[in-house]
Motif scaffolding. Structure first.
Motif, PDB file in Angstrom:
ATOM      1  N   GLY A  45       0.785  -1.225   0.000  1.00 48.25           N
ATOM      2  CA  GLY A  45       0.000   0.000   0.000  1.00 48.25           C
ATOM      3  C   GLY A  45       0.821   1.282   0.000  1.00 48.25           C
ATOM      4  N   ALA A  46       2.138   1.158   0.016  1.00 54.91           N
ATOM      5  CA  ALA A  46       2.981   2.365   0.061  1.00 54.91           C
ATOM      6  C   ALA A  46       2.908   3.157  -1.235  1.00 54.91           C
ATOM      7  CB  ALA A  46       4.426   1.987   0.362  1.00 54.91           C
ATOM      8  N   PHE A  47       2.570   2.497  -2.328  1.00 55.94           N
ATOM      9  CA  PHE A  47       2.516   3.164  -3.618  1.00 55.94           C
ATOM     10  C   PHE A  47       1.072   3.263  -4.094  1.00 55.94           C
ATOM     11  CE2 PHE A  47       6.656   1.040  -3.387  1.00 55.94           C
ATOM     12  CZ  PHE A  47       7.488   2.145  -3.527  1.00 55.94           C
ATOM     13  N   ASP A  48       0.488   4.411  -3.900  1.00 57.18           N
ATOM     14  CA  ASP A  48      -0.862   4.687  -4.373  1.00 57.18           C
ATOM     15  C   ASP A  48      -0.738   5.884  -5.308  1.00 57.18           C
ATOM     16  OD1 ASP A  48      -3.446   5.608  -4.817  1.00 57.18           O
ATOM     17  OD2 ASP A  48      -4.116   5.123  -2.793  1.00 57.18           O
ATOM     18  N   PRO A  49      -0.565   5.631  -6.601  1.00 60.67           N
ATOM     19  CA  PRO A  49      -0.293   6.726  -7.530  1.00 60.67           C
ATOM     20  C   PRO A  49      -1.315   7.857  -7.489  1.00 60.67           C
ATOM     21  CG  PRO A  49       0.070   4.630  -8.602  1.00 60.67           C
ATOM     22  CD  PRO A  49      -0.554   4.330  -7.265  1.00 60.67           C
ATOM     23  N   ASP A  50      -2.586   7.549  -7.415  1.00 60.34           N
ATOM     24  CA  ASP A  50      -3.597   8.612  -7.410  1.00 60.34           C
ATOM     25  C   ASP A  50      -3.497   9.469  -6.154  1.00 60.34           C
ATOM     26  OD1 ASP A  50      -4.597   7.823  -9.884  1.00 60.34           O
ATOM     27  OD2 ASP A  50      -6.055   6.440  -8.981  1.00 60.34           O
ATOM     28  N   ALA A  51      -3.337   8.828  -5.001  1.00 62.52           N
ATOM     29  CA  ALA A  51      -3.221   9.584  -3.745  1.00 62.52           C
ATOM     30  C   ALA A  51      -1.944  10.410  -3.726  1.00 62.52           C
ATOM     31  CB  ALA A  51      -3.252   8.630  -2.557  1.00 62.52           C
ATOM     32  N   THR A  52      -0.857   9.851  -4.241  1.00 59.60           N
ATOM     33  CA  THR A  52       0.406  10.570  -4.276  1.00 59.60           C
ATOM     34  C   THR A  52       0.316  11.781  -5.192  1.00 59.60           C
ATOM     35  OG1 THR A  52       1.613   8.541  -3.823  1.00 59.60           O
ATOM     36  CG2 THR A  52       2.877  10.363  -4.758  1.00 59.60           C
ATOM     37  N   ARG A  53      -0.239  11.605  -6.379  1.00 56.99           N
ATOM     38  CA  ARG A  53      -0.391  12.726  -7.321  1.00 56.99           C
ATOM     39  C   ARG A  53      -1.257  13.837  -6.716  1.00 56.99           C
ATOM     40  NH1 ARG A  53      -0.626   8.380 -11.066  1.00 56.99           N
ATOM     41  NH2 ARG A  53       1.171   8.436 -12.456  1.00 56.99           N
ATOM     42  N   ALA A  54      -2.342  13.467  -6.062  1.00 57.16           N
ATOM     43  CA  ALA A  54      -3.232  14.470  -5.454  1.00 57.16           C
ATOM     44  C   ALA A  54      -2.521  15.231  -4.344  1.00 57.16           C
ATOM     45  CB  ALA A  54      -4.497  13.795  -4.912  1.00 57.16           C
ATOM     46  N   ALA A  55      -1.778  14.514  -3.520  1.00 58.34           N
ATOM     47  CA  ALA A  55      -1.051  15.170  -2.421  1.00 58.34           C
ATOM     48  C   ALA A  55       0.012  16.125  -2.959  1.00 58.34           C
ATOM     49  CB  ALA A  55      -0.423  14.125  -1.507  1.00 58.34           C
ATOM     50  N   ASP A  71      22.005   9.960 -13.949  1.00 58.89           N
ATOM     51  CA  ASP A  71      21.216   9.107 -13.055  1.00 58.89           C
ATOM     52  C   ASP A  71      20.137   8.391 -13.859  1.00 58.89           C
ATOM     53  OD1 ASP A  71      20.140   7.894 -10.821  1.00 58.89           O
ATOM     54  OD2 ASP A  71      19.758   9.758  -9.748  1.00 58.89           O
ATOM     55  N   PHE A  72      19.853   7.158 -13.475  1.00 60.68           N
ATOM     56  CA  PHE A  72      18.780   6.416 -14.137  1.00 60.68           C
ATOM     57  C   PHE A  72      17.609   6.179 -13.193  1.00 60.68           C
ATOM     58  CE2 PHE A  72      21.780   3.296 -12.522  1.00 60.68           C
ATOM     59  CZ  PHE A  72      20.977   2.389 -11.875  1.00 60.68           C
ATOM     60  N   SER A  73      17.732   6.641 -11.950  1.00 55.91           N
ATOM     61  CA  SER A  73      16.667   6.405 -10.976  1.00 55.91           C
ATOM     62  C   SER A  73      16.592   7.532  -9.961  1.00 55.91           C
ATOM     63  CB  SER A  73      16.900   5.067 -10.273  1.00 55.91           C
ATOM     64  OG  SER A  73      15.869   4.820  -9.343  1.00 55.91           O
ATOM     65  N   PRO A  74      15.933   8.620 -10.287  1.00 60.55           N
ATOM     66  CA  PRO A  74      15.210   8.879 -11.524  1.00 60.55           C
ATOM     67  C   PRO A  74      16.124   9.499 -12.577  1.00 60.55           C
ATOM     68  CG  PRO A  74      14.837  10.705 -10.053  1.00 60.55           C
ATOM     69  CD  PRO A  74      15.723   9.728  -9.319  1.00 60.55           C
ATOM     70  N   SER A  75      15.758   9.304 -13.807  1.00 62.04           N
ATOM     71  CA  SER A  75      16.477   9.950 -14.907  1.00 62.04           C
ATOM     72  C   SER A  75      16.047  11.416 -14.952  1.00 62.04           C
ATOM     73  CB  SER A  75      16.114   9.269 -16.227  1.00 62.04           C
ATOM     74  OG  SER A  75      14.743   9.523 -16.532  1.00 62.04           O
ATOM     75  N   PRO A  76      16.790  12.259 -15.638  1.00 63.75           N
ATOM     76  CA  PRO A  76      16.344  13.644 -15.792  1.00 63.75           C
ATOM     77  C   PRO A  76      14.949  13.759 -16.412  1.00 63.75           C
ATOM     78  CG  PRO A  76      18.660  13.498 -16.332  1.00 63.75           C
ATOM     79  CD  PRO A  76      18.157  12.075 -16.158  1.00 63.75           C
ATOM     80  N   VAL A  77      14.621  12.869 -17.323  1.00 67.72           N
ATOM     81  CA  VAL A  77      13.287  12.896 -17.932  1.00 67.72           C
ATOM     82  C   VAL A  77      12.219  12.614 -16.876  1.00 67.72           C
ATOM     83  CG1 VAL A  77      11.748  11.715 -19.566  1.00 67.72           C
ATOM     84  CG2 VAL A  77      14.079  12.312 -20.250  1.00 67.72           C
ATOM     85  N   LEU A  78      12.443  11.584 -16.050  1.00 66.49           N
ATOM     86  CA  LEU A  78      11.471  11.264 -14.999  1.00 66.49           C
ATOM     87  C   LEU A  78      11.427  12.349 -13.927  1.00 66.49           C
ATOM     88  CD1 LEU A  78      11.922   7.413 -14.578  1.00 66.49           C
ATOM     89  CD2 LEU A  78      10.077   8.647 -15.730  1.00 66.49           C
ATOM     90  N   ALA A  79      12.569  12.953 -13.614  1.00 70.73           N
ATOM     91  CA  ALA A  79      12.591  14.051 -12.644  1.00 70.73           C
ATOM     92  C   ALA A  79      11.781  15.237 -13.163  1.00 70.73           C
ATOM     93  CB  ALA A  79      14.025  14.461 -12.346  1.00 70.73           C
ATOM     94  N   THR A  80      11.868  15.496 -14.456  1.00 68.46           N
ATOM     95  CA  THR A  80      11.073  16.559 -15.075  1.00 68.46           C
ATOM     96  C   THR A  80       9.587  16.251 -14.953  1.00 68.46           C
ATOM     97  OG1 THR A  80      12.858  17.087 -16.612  1.00 68.46           O
ATOM     98  CG2 THR A  80      10.643  17.807 -17.233  1.00 68.46           C
ATOM     99  N   GLN A  81       9.228  15.013 -15.235  1.00 68.17           N
ATOM    100  CA  GLN A  81       7.823  14.612 -15.121  1.00 68.17           C
ATOM    101  C   GLN A  81       7.341  14.729 -13.677  1.00 68.17           C
ATOM    102  OE1 GLN A  81       7.747  10.699 -16.886  1.00 68.17           O
ATOM    103  NE2 GLN A  81       7.874  11.524 -18.965  1.00 68.17           N
ATOM    104  N   LEU A  82       8.187  14.375 -12.723  1.00 64.18           N
ATOM    105  CA  LEU A  82       7.838  14.536 -11.315  1.00 64.18           C
ATOM    106  C   LEU A  82       7.569  16.002 -11.006  1.00 64.18           C
ATOM    107  CD1 LEU A  82       7.578  13.583  -8.363  1.00 64.18           C
ATOM    108  CD2 LEU A  82      10.067  13.882  -8.175  1.00 64.18           C
ATOM    109  N   GLY A  83       8.443  16.877 -11.468  1.00 71.61           N
ATOM    110  CA  GLY A  83       8.259  18.306 -11.224  1.00 71.61           C
ATOM    111  C   GLY A  83       6.945  18.835 -11.752  1.00 71.61           C
TER     112      GLY A  83
END
Length: 122
Positions: A45-55, A71-83
């Motif tokens: 239950g630690a990974f709830d994408p919808d709850a995490t995105r909302a928070a 870095d590959f975890s996260p990559s710059p592309v994924l870090a951008t998406q996180l931002g």
């Protein structure tokens, strides 16, 4: 998760350069592991994408995302998406050139400058 042997073999991929500092850091990694924190991180239950995105979307606080260029975890592309998940205007994304997953080891001065400037609000 892979085996301990896999972690040893993958070591060079976590760093911008595989020098003595990186080898020493990686060699001490097993002693740095907090098994209780790791268990909680991967708990059911630690990974709830919808709850995490909302928070994340509801946060209105300054956020620094500093990622190594290599870095590959996260990559710059994924870090951008996180931002992009945070409220607009609250995120500063910095990609540190030549750095891997441990940017403070690959270029401590650059890492320190980025963090110091961000903490100072500039």
């Amino acid at each position: 998760m892979g085996s301990d042997e896999d972690a040893v073999l993958a070591g060079p991929f976590w760093y911008g350069r595989w020098d003595e500092t990186a080898r020493e850091h990686h060699g001490g990694h097993a002693r740095q592991l907090n098994r209780a924190a790791r268990a909680a991180h991967y708990a059911e239950g630690a990974f709830d994408p919808d709850a995490t995105r909302a928070a994340i979307a509801g946060l209105e606080i300054p956020v620094l995302i500093l990622v190594g260029e290599l870095d590959f975890s996260p990559s710059p592309v994924l870090a951008t998406q996180l931002g992009e998940l945070f409220a607009p205007g609250w995120v500063r994304l910095v990609v540190q050139p030549g750095a891997g997953h441990h940017p403070w080891l690959d270029d401590a001065a650059r890492f320190g400058d980025v963090v110091t400037r961000w903490l100072a609000g500039s």
